[in-house]
Design an enzyme around this catalytic site. Sequence first.
Site, short mmCIF file in Angstrom:
data_model
loop_
_atom_site.label_atom_id
_atom_site.label_comp_id
_atom_site.label_asym_id
_atom_site.label_seq_id
_atom_site.Cartn_x
_atom_site.Cartn_y
_atom_site.Cartn_z
CG HIS A 1 -1.98 -0.99 1.30
ND1 HIS A 1 -2.14 -1.84 2.35
CD2 HIS A 1 -2.98 -1.29 0.44
CE1 HIS A 1 -3.18 -2.63 2.15
NE2 HIS A 1 -3.72 -2.32 0.99
CE LYS B 1 -11.18 -7.31 1.94
NZ LYS B 1 -9.91 -6.70 1.56
N1 COA Z 1 0.37 -4.38 -2.52
C1 COA Z 1 0.07 -5.41 -1.78
N2 COA Z 1 -1.19 -5.72 -1.42
C2 COA Z 1 -2.16 -4.93 -1.81
C3 COA Z 1 -1.92 -3.81 -2.59
C4 COA Z 1 -0.59 -3.54 -2.95
N3 COA Z 1 -0.28 -2.51 -3.70
N4 COA Z 1 -3.11 -3.21 -2.85
C5 COA Z 1 -4.04 -3.93 -2.26
N5 COA Z 1 -3.49 -4.98 -1.62
C6 COA Z 1 -4.20 -6.03 -0.92
C7 COA Z 1 -4.66 -5.66 0.43
O1 COA Z 1 -3.70 -5.98 1.39
C8 COA Z 1 -5.92 -6.47 0.59
O2 COA Z 1 -5.64 -7.76 0.97
P1 COA Z 1 -6.73 -8.68 1.70
O3 COA Z 1 -7.89 -8.81 0.77
O4 COA Z 1 -5.97 -9.92 1.93
O5 COA Z 1 -7.10 -7.97 2.97
C9 COA Z 1 -6.48 -6.48 -0.81
O6 COA Z 1 -5.38 -6.30 -1.65
C10 COA Z 1 -7.44 -5.38 -1.10
O7 COA Z 1 -7.53 -4.54 -0.01
P2 COA Z 1 -7.55 -3.00 0.02
O8 COA Z 1 -6.59 -2.38 -0.92
O9 COA Z 1 -7.45 -2.60 1.44
O10 COA Z 1 -8.94 -2.68 -0.56
P3 COA Z 1 -10.29 -3.41 -0.38
O11 COA Z 1 -10.46 -4.30 -1.56
O12 COA Z 1 -10.44 -3.99 0.96
O13 COA Z 1 -11.21 -2.12 -0.50
C11 COA Z 1 -13.09 -0.81 -1.10
C12 COA Z 1 -12.39 -2.16 -1.16
C13 COA Z 1 -13.16 -0.28 0.29
C14 COA Z 1 -12.36 0.17 -1.98
C15 COA Z 1 -14.49 -1.09 -1.66
O14 COA Z 1 -15.06 -2.17 -0.98
C16 COA Z 1 -15.42 0.09 -1.56
O15 COA Z 1 -15.31 1.02 -2.31
N6 COA Z 1 -16.37 0.04 -0.61
C17 COA Z 1 -17.37 1.08 -0.41
C18 COA Z 1 -18.74 0.69 -1.03
C19 COA Z 1 -18.68 0.87 -2.51
O16 COA Z 1 -18.73 1.98 -2.99
N7 COA Z 1 -18.50 -0.26 -3.21
C20 COA Z 1 -18.15 -0.28 -4.62
C21 COA Z 1 -19.26 -0.02 -5.55
S1 COA Z 1 -20.72 -0.94 -5.27
#
Ligand code: COA
Length: 164
Positions: free
Chosen positions: A20, A44
Amino acid sequence: MHKRKTAIYPGTFDPITNGHCDIIRRGLKLFDRVIVAIATDGSKNPLFTVEERLEMLRETLKDMPNVEIDCFDGLLVDYVVKREADTILRGLRAVSDFEYEFQMALMNRKLNKNVQTVFLMTGLRWIFISSSIIKEAAQFGGETRGMVPDVVRNKLNEKFGKTR
Ligand code: COA
């Protein structure tokens, strides 16, 4: 006048990893400001509370100029508009991320056509890292040094009762 370009970098950040951080650092080369936004009502089941995640983000990013840390609930696109931005920043790791990210980007564009998603390829060093795999390793006593910021490593050790 030059318009100040802001990107929103959303995520669960449970916890923030070096992957990140890499995306944030590189995002700052493209944008004047990056708002790192913790989604507080994701599906989550987080290990860390929002307050703990905020604290780890603040400590990790404290020396990065032009980074703001915030929380949001509800729709991401609504939050983007509320912050007067129009860009979502996301990192893409391997092929496995693509389908999910593609779906999310398309849905977000359907919800608000003025909001664009920009993807940065995750640095090769971090391609295998995810918050879940870090938590799993830490839970069973695995070393996470070099994969997460020190503050996160300490917090993980604290959570899982590792003293060494
Ligand atoms: N390097 C290493 N790992 C990475 C990374 C990087 N550059 N970027 C992301 N990751 C990993 C994270 O560690 C995480 O791992 P995990 O799934 O094992 O926990 C995963 O990839 C993704 O996590 P993160 O980047 O924290 O994002 P997320 O997928 O949890 O976030 C939201 C999703 C919050 C952006 C999304 O759910 C959202 O927008 N929610 C609000 C409601 C909404 O509008 N939804 C979408 C339209 S309906």
